[in-house]
Motif scaffolding. Structure first.
Motif, PDB file in Angstrom:
ATOM      1  N   CYS A 147       0.831  -1.209   0.000  1.00  0.00           N
ATOM      2  CA  CYS A 147       0.000   0.000   0.000  1.00  0.00           C
ATOM      3  C   CYS A 147       0.860   1.251   0.000  1.00  0.00           C
ATOM      4  O   CYS A 147       1.628   1.472   0.934  1.00  0.00           O
ATOM      5  CB  CYS A 147      -0.913  -0.020   1.223  1.00  0.00           C
ATOM      6  SG  CYS A 147      -1.936   1.444   1.307  1.00  0.00           S
ATOM      7  N   CYS A 160      -6.521   5.994   2.032  1.00  0.00           N
ATOM      8  CA  CYS A 160      -6.569   5.147   0.845  1.00  0.00           C
ATOM      9  C   CYS A 160      -6.772   5.992  -0.406  1.00  0.00           C
ATOM     10  O   CYS A 160      -7.562   6.929  -0.422  1.00  0.00           O
ATOM     11  CB  CYS A 160      -7.717   4.154   0.969  1.00  0.00           C
ATOM     12  SG  CYS A 160      -7.921   3.153  -0.498  1.00  0.00           S
ATOM     13  N   CYS A 176      -5.901   2.718  -5.224  1.00  0.00           N
ATOM     14  CA  CYS A 176      -5.000   2.382  -6.317  1.00  0.00           C
ATOM     15  C   CYS A 176      -5.143   0.925  -6.696  1.00  0.00           C
ATOM     16  O   CYS A 176      -4.798   0.525  -7.797  1.00  0.00           O
ATOM     17  CB  CYS A 176      -3.569   2.676  -5.932  1.00  0.00           C
ATOM     18  SG  CYS A 176      -3.023   1.709  -4.523  1.00  0.00           S
ATOM     19  N   CYS A 231      -3.211  -3.243  -3.198  1.00  0.00           N
ATOM     20  CA  CYS A 231      -3.420  -4.288  -2.203  1.00  0.00           C
ATOM     21  C   CYS A 231      -4.016  -5.523  -2.872  1.00  0.00           C
ATOM     22  O   CYS A 231      -3.622  -6.650  -2.599  1.00  0.00           O
ATOM     23  CB  CYS A 231      -4.303  -3.786  -1.072  1.00  0.00           C
ATOM     24  SG  CYS A 231      -5.757  -2.892  -1.626  1.00  0.00           S
TER      25      CYS A 231
HETATM   26  S1  SF4 Z   1      -6.301   0.585  -2.663  1.00  0.00           S
HETATM   27 FE1  SF4 Z   1      -5.254  -0.743  -1.250  1.00  0.00          FE
HETATM   28  S2  SF4 Z   1      -3.100  -0.449  -1.650  1.00  0.00           S
HETATM   29 FE2  SF4 Z   1      -4.173   1.267  -2.624  1.00  0.00          FE
HETATM   30  S3  SF4 Z   1      -4.184   2.854  -1.057  1.00  0.00           S
HETATM   31 FE3  SF4 Z   1      -6.071   1.747  -0.786  1.00  0.00          FE
HETATM   32  S4  SF4 Z   1      -5.619   0.227   0.752  1.00  0.00           S
HETATM   33 FE4  SF4 Z   1      -3.648   0.978  -0.016  1.00  0.00          FE
END
Ligand code: SF4
Ligand code: SF4
Lengths: 187, 384
Positions: free
Chosen positions: A83, A119, A122, A125
């Motif tokens: 992340c 968050c 993106c 994760c």
């Molecule tokens: S989508 Fe997942 S990896 Fe991306 S910022 Fe959010 S929690 Fe983090």
């Protein structure tokens, strides 16, 4: 380099009298704008009407369960490492005897939290997870925050509910993304 | 004067005042709606049904903003500016005849706040006072951009007032009166509407009206790209609201002025037949009053069309450059309007009303000839 074939050379030629009077071109311009006045407006009345955003939209996170309803996450922490916004945190715990129908792996996430203010959706994760445990739903958005508490989503909000299973491959759904009943219940 | 007459008169004045304010309020809404529609959007539609409460929401916002006076500004002039703008804007609607007359008992009361025989002069006087609001405000802000905006406004208004006045003189010559009511009565039949007898004068007048209202394409005093906000850069809260509001009132008044000067005011085709039919079927007094009401509605329809036209032009034509503005005013409109006056006078000598069409015809012929003779512009596609 030619980018379009609509470009015109700038010409500094003397204007003719008709052009100097402006009126013909003004009338032309007025005709063009009034045509737009009666055109159909492409506006979508957002909060009431929502468009289908496609199967690749990254929305609300969901912690998947497997076919038998066991949580897939093994608390390996790879998602937290991946992340970029450092939004994920978790506390791992060991599976006790008798909990095999709750957790698929021997280690599970007792606490799993995503800070929705951090968050950036993106989807890294989801890519990082070796157990296909975390997904970003394409059919539901994280609601707009009104208060600061309740921004950190715990397992209560993240883990998939059995009556509201999430399927990614459901491209014929063409309706309101926030409507849970529209996604097919199966895995 | 009788007390009832006085009362009815006062009522008419109040109603006209109220209507002016109401129309100006909803012009702000209409402006945004029209802008939206012309740009393939919907415009405001959240406050109330169809966004109809939007002006109220805007006014509420204006009232609750911080009322700020810059430290270096000259305080009283700074306050005086918007007041002047608002005052002059509201004053000018007093002499516009909104309809024929109301009859009750033995009284006949014209649908007009005040009937004076120099109505046109009155409007001119008040309108040229209007520039003081802008100038005083811009100067008192003690800010270069505001000052530049104010200077622009002053020179623009003065330049265009000349052409405005000259184009009107042709009408005054034909009517022989400065009273707006007399001018309207003159245009009783459809083909005597001044737009048909004075086509050139109408175009000049319309252009100058745009300039006087500081509307695009002549909105140089408040041109955002060059002057931040123009003369009202330093204004906030309801003072800014007054300036914006004054602009819309001016727009309403000039629309009313244009429709009564050139489009026959409250006249419409076959209105005598309608009047006779109504008085015949409903009796002298009621019939007459209803005929008056229809005329007023027609007049407002004309006004609304012109308000719409103002907006339509605003979202079509880009702003003039300042030298273009001055060229157009001094080198084109003023000579043309003088020519217009001369030709009208010559026509009146021989009792022909439609002589100014001559100028129009000559100009069209010249334009066609010159564009036919001009070398064809070839839009050569750019080579790599
Ligand atoms: S989508 Fe997942 S990896 Fe991306 S910022 Fe959010 S929690 Fe983090
Ligand atoms: S969601 Fe996936 S990557 Fe994250 S801790 Fe659980 S198993 Fe590991």
């Amino acid at each position: 380099m030619q980018l379009t074939n609509r470009s015109k050379q700038v010409s500094n030629k003397e204007m003719t009298l008709a052009e100097k009077m402006y009126l013909p071109s003004i009338a032309q311009g007025l005709a063009i704008t009034i045509k737009h006045f009666f055109m159909k407006k492409p506006t979508i009345q957002y909060p009431e009407v929502k468009r289908y955003l496609g199967p690749v939209f990254r929305g609300h996170h969901v912690l998947k369960r497997d076919e038998q309803g066991r949580e897939r996450c093994t608390a390996c922490g790879l998602c937290a490492v991946a992340c970029p916004a450092e939004a994920i945190s978790m506390i791992a715990a060991e599976r006790k005897k008798g909990e095999e129908n709750l957790y698929r792996e021997e280690k599970y996430a007792a606490v799993y939290e995503i800070n929705m203010l951090r968050c950036i959706f993106c989807g890294l994760c989801e890519e990082a997870c070796p157990k296909q445990a975390i997904y970003l739903r394409h059919d539901r958005m994280v609601p707009v925050f009104q208060e600061r508490d309740g921004i950190v989503y715990g397992k209560d909000k993240l883990v998939e509910r059995m009556d509201d299973r999430y399927v990614r491959m459901n491209s014929e759904v063409k309706a309101t993304p926030t409507e849970p009943s529209l996604t097919k219940a199966a895995t | 004067m009788d007390l009832t007459v006085l009362l009815v008169k006062g009522l008419i004045i109040l109603v006209i005042f109220g209507i002016t304010l109401l129309i100006a309020t909803y012009s702000t809404y209409a402006e945004r709606k029209v802008a939206g529609f012309l740009q393939d959007r919907l415009g405001p539609n959240r406050a109330g049904p169809f966004g109809l409460l939007q002006p109220i929401a805007d006014a509420g916002k204006m009232f609750f903003k911080e009322d700020f006076i810059p430290a270096q500004a000259s305080k009283w002039l700074f306050i005086l500016g918007p007041c002047l703008a608002m005052l002059t804007a509201l004053m000018s609607s007093a002499v516009i005849p909104f309809g024929d007359s109301i009859r009750f008992g033995e009284y006949t009361i014209p649908m007009q706040a005040i009937e004076i025989n120099i109505g046109v002069l009155y409007i001119f006087g008040v309108v040229s006072l209007g520039v003081y609001g802008i100038m005083v405000g811009g100067w008192a802000s003690n800010n270069k951009f505001s000052l530049l905006g104010a200077i622009r406004a002053a020179s623009q208004n003065i330049s265009y007032e000349i052409a405005l006045g000259l184009s009107l003189i042709a009408i005054l010559m034909m009517t022989g009166s400065l009273s707006l009511r007399a001018i309207v009565e003159e245009q009783a039949t459809f083909f005597e509407w001044n737009v048909f007898t004075q086509p050139l004068g109408f175009i000049i007048f319309l252009t100058c009206a745009f300039a006087e209202c500081n509307r695009t394409p002549f909105d140089l005093p408040e041109c955002e790209t060059e002057l931040v906000g123009g003369y009202h850069t330093e204004y906030s809260s309801m003072k800014l609201g007054f300036y914006l509001f004054a602009e819309y009132i001016n727009m309403f008044v000039s629309s009313a002025f244009i429709s009564s000067l050139y489009f026959g005011g409250y006249h419409y085709p076959f209105m005598n037949a309608v009047h006779d039919a109504l008085t015949g079927s409903m009796g002298e007094i009621t019939g007459h009053n209803i005929a008056t009401a229809i005329g007023t509605v027609v007049f407002f329809a004309k006004i609304f069309f012109f308000i719409f036209f103002f907006m339509w032009v605003r979202w079509t034509i880009p702003r003039f450059r300042y030298d273009q503005l001055m060229n157009l005013g001094w080198k084109t409109l003023i000579p043309l309007s003088i020519l217009n006056v001369v030709v009208t006078g010559a026509g009146l000598l021989y009792d022909i009303k439609y002589t100014t069409w001559l100028i129009v015809v000559v100009m069209v012929v010249l334009a066609v000839m010159s564009s036919a003779r001009a070398p064809k512009s070839q839009a050569a596609p750019q080579r790599a």
